[in-house]
Enzyme design. Structure first.
Site, PDB file in Angstrom:
ATOM      1  N   HIS A 108     -30.249  19.179-154.905  1.00 54.22           N
ATOM      2  CA  HIS A 108     -31.419  18.441-155.390  1.00 54.22           C
ATOM      3  C   HIS A 108     -32.430  19.452-155.875  1.00 54.22           C
ATOM      4  CE1 HIS A 108     -32.406  19.441-151.256  1.00 54.22           C
ATOM      5  NE2 HIS A 108     -33.651  19.039-151.405  1.00 54.22           N
ATOM      6  N   HIS A 110     -35.590  20.141-155.040  1.00 52.46           N
ATOM      7  CA  HIS A 110     -36.649  20.725-154.211  1.00 52.46           C
ATOM      8  C   HIS A 110     -36.684  22.238-154.420  1.00 52.46           C
ATOM      9  CE1 HIS A 110     -37.937  17.887-150.693  1.00 52.46           C
ATOM     10  NE2 HIS A 110     -38.940  18.099-151.516  1.00 52.46           N
ATOM     11  N   ASP A 112     -37.101  24.760-152.552  1.00 49.02           N
ATOM     12  CA  ASP A 112     -36.393  25.674-151.640  1.00 49.02           C
ATOM     13  C   ASP A 112     -34.894  25.726-151.903  1.00 49.02           C
ATOM     14  OD1 ASP A 112     -36.685  22.972-150.505  1.00 49.02           O
ATOM     15  OD2 ASP A 112     -35.612  23.734-148.753  1.00 49.02           O
ATOM     16  N   HIS A 113     -34.440  24.975-152.913  1.00 43.17           N
ATOM     17  CA  HIS A 113     -33.011  25.001-153.267  1.00 43.17           C
ATOM     18  C   HIS A 113     -32.770  25.619-154.649  1.00 43.17           C
ATOM     19  CE1 HIS A 113     -31.724  22.369-149.848  1.00 43.17           C
ATOM     20  NE2 HIS A 113     -33.047  22.238-149.837  1.00 43.17           N
ATOM     21  N   HIS A 201     -32.691  11.302-149.386  1.00 38.97           N
ATOM     22  CA  HIS A 201     -33.733  12.310-149.141  1.00 38.97           C
ATOM     23  C   HIS A 201     -35.029  11.817-149.799  1.00 38.97           C
ATOM     24  CE1 HIS A 201     -35.162  16.238-148.075  1.00 38.97           C
ATOM     25  NE2 HIS A 201     -35.101  16.794-149.269  1.00 38.97           N
ATOM     26  N   ASP A 224     -29.820  17.986-148.311  1.00 37.46           N
ATOM     27  CA  ASP A 224     -30.957  17.530-147.499  1.00 37.46           C
ATOM     28  C   ASP A 224     -30.908  16.012-147.436  1.00 37.46           C
ATOM     29  OD1 ASP A 224     -31.675  20.168-147.568  1.00 37.46           O
ATOM     30  OD2 ASP A 224     -33.744  19.817-148.201  1.00 37.46           O
ATOM     31  N   HIS A 299     -30.040  24.889-142.799  1.00 42.23           N
ATOM     32  CA  HIS A 299     -31.352  24.382-143.234  1.00 42.23           C
ATOM     33  C   HIS A 299     -32.189  24.166-141.962  1.00 42.23           C
ATOM     34  CE1 HIS A 299     -34.242  21.778-145.429  1.00 42.23           C
ATOM     35  NE2 HIS A 299     -33.787  22.372-146.508  1.00 42.23           N
TER      36      HIS A 299
HETATM   37 ZN   LIG Z   1     -34.551  21.834-148.373  1.00 37.93          ZN
HETATM   38 ZN   LIG Z   2     -35.146  18.905-149.820  1.00 37.99          ZN
END
Ligand SMILES: [Zn+2]
Ligand SMILES: [Zn+2]
Length: 348
Positions: A108, A110, A112-113, A201, A224, A299
């Site tokens: 996805h 986000h 942090d990915h 998510h 996530d 994670h």
């Molecule tokens: Zn994440």
């Molecule tokens: Zn996420």
């Protein structure tokens, strides 16, 4: 008298070493660098699925964990699943070459990915003199992300071709080709099939988990998600379930500290994150429902600065799933050899 002589010799030696610290340091560095540079941590394993955990953390600051990053090797395939901040650079530091990277898949959008995709792209380009763009595959919005990266790195790519030349950094290799995909088969090459499935998510949608199958070995990566029956369905009977996990009882301590310090907005964020993740106990329930061979939690939120905290993080997960449960760390390598039920582990 003899003791004094020994002490004087020791002092002379220490002073000598101190005076020679520059040439000694340079000689030591050269020796170690010569051994380490150019090594290939991907080589030497039997046929199977190899997972290298290059980022097992979240946006919560954690000095030990990069953001989400997982490298998958299966036969001739080399795929990166998510590229959070710091992950690709960790791979380079461990001697994992990315020149052979075939594609990047993201679960996805986000931050942090996806924030560490630039270094992964650069290492693939410089590691292989690639002339073609690196496929970036993921849910709706991925093609736009690829275009954004290409725009951001446009000048840099030109500089590197101008500096190193077409033979080393050819025009065309320093960019992504993005592809939005729906749930279903997203990769099928050399015996490796990767299937995307939708997870929950919300409000981040679409968001995917991925199922990997290679010569009879199977892995599901949850991405996530809240505790979701779709993960249990996709993971039915797999050898390994890699599931995200957040322990609310430990996050509560961070929330309380932020409240006390008057940081109410940040405290609210630590409350908000509780509603779109899965607890270790819930992940264990899913592992039990799906009858998986092994559960690996990643994670990891909040940060766990000591292994002594693992029990508090896991809660009663072990009473819910009778198989092995592990907590991932950056540098963990799991290898699922073909023709076996084993999941071998190693650390980089
Ligand atoms: Zn994440
Ligand atoms: Zn996420």
């Amino acid at each position: 008298m003899r003791r004094w002589g020994f002490l004087v010799a020791l002092v002379v030696l220490a002073v000598g070493l101190w005076w020679s610290r520059a040439p000694l340091g340079a000689a030591f560095y050269a020796r170690v660098a010569e051994q380490r540079a150019g090594r290939n941590a991907l080589a030497g394993r039997s046929d199977g699925i190899t997972l290298i955990f290059c980022g097992t953390g979240t946006p919560l600051p954690d000095p030990d964990r990069a953001e989400s990053c997982l490298l998958v090797q299966a036969g001739d395939n080399l795929l990166l699943i998510d590229g959070g901040d710091g992950g690709a650079r960790k791979l380079a530091g461990w001697g994992v070459p990315l020149g052979g990277l075939d594609a990047v898949m993201i679960t996805h959008l986000h931050s942090d990915h996806i924030e560490g995709l630039g270094p992964a792209l650069l290492m693939r380009w410089t590691g292989s003199a690639a002339r073609t763009a690196l496929p970036l595959i993921g849910p709706a919005g991925t093609a736009r992300l690829a275009a954004g990266y290409n725009e951001m790195l446009h000048a840099d790519a030109g500089y590197r071709t101008a500096h190193h030349g077409e033979a080393i950094t050819p025009t065309g290799g320093g960019q992504f080709s993005g592809r939005d995909v729906g749930p279903g088969e997203v990769w099928n090459a050399g015996g490796l099939v990767v299937t995307a499935f939708s997870v929950d998510h919300a409000p981040i949608a679409p968001a995917f988990g991925y199922r990997l199958a290679y010569k009879g070995r199977t892995v599901v990566i949850s991405g996530d998600t809240t505790a979701n029956p779709a993960v249990a369905a996709a993971a039915k009977g797999v050898d390994l379930l890699v599931h995200e996990a957040l322990q609310p009882r430990l996050v509560a301590g961070i929330t309380a500290g932020l409240e006390r310090a008057g940081q109410k907005r940040t405290a609210q964020i630590t409350r908000d994150i509780l509603n779109y993740h899965t607890t270790p106990e819930q992940a264990a329930d899913i592992a039990a429902q799906a009858k998986v061979g092994m559960l690996l939690l990643t994670h990891i939120a909040p940060p766990l600065p000591s292994r002594l905290l693992h029990a508090a993080f896991l809660g009663d997960a072990a009473t819910r799933f009778s198989g092995p449960i592990r907590i991932a760390h950056d540098g963990l390598v799991l290898h699922l050899p073909v023709g076996s039920k084993a999941v071998d582990d190693d650390s980089l």
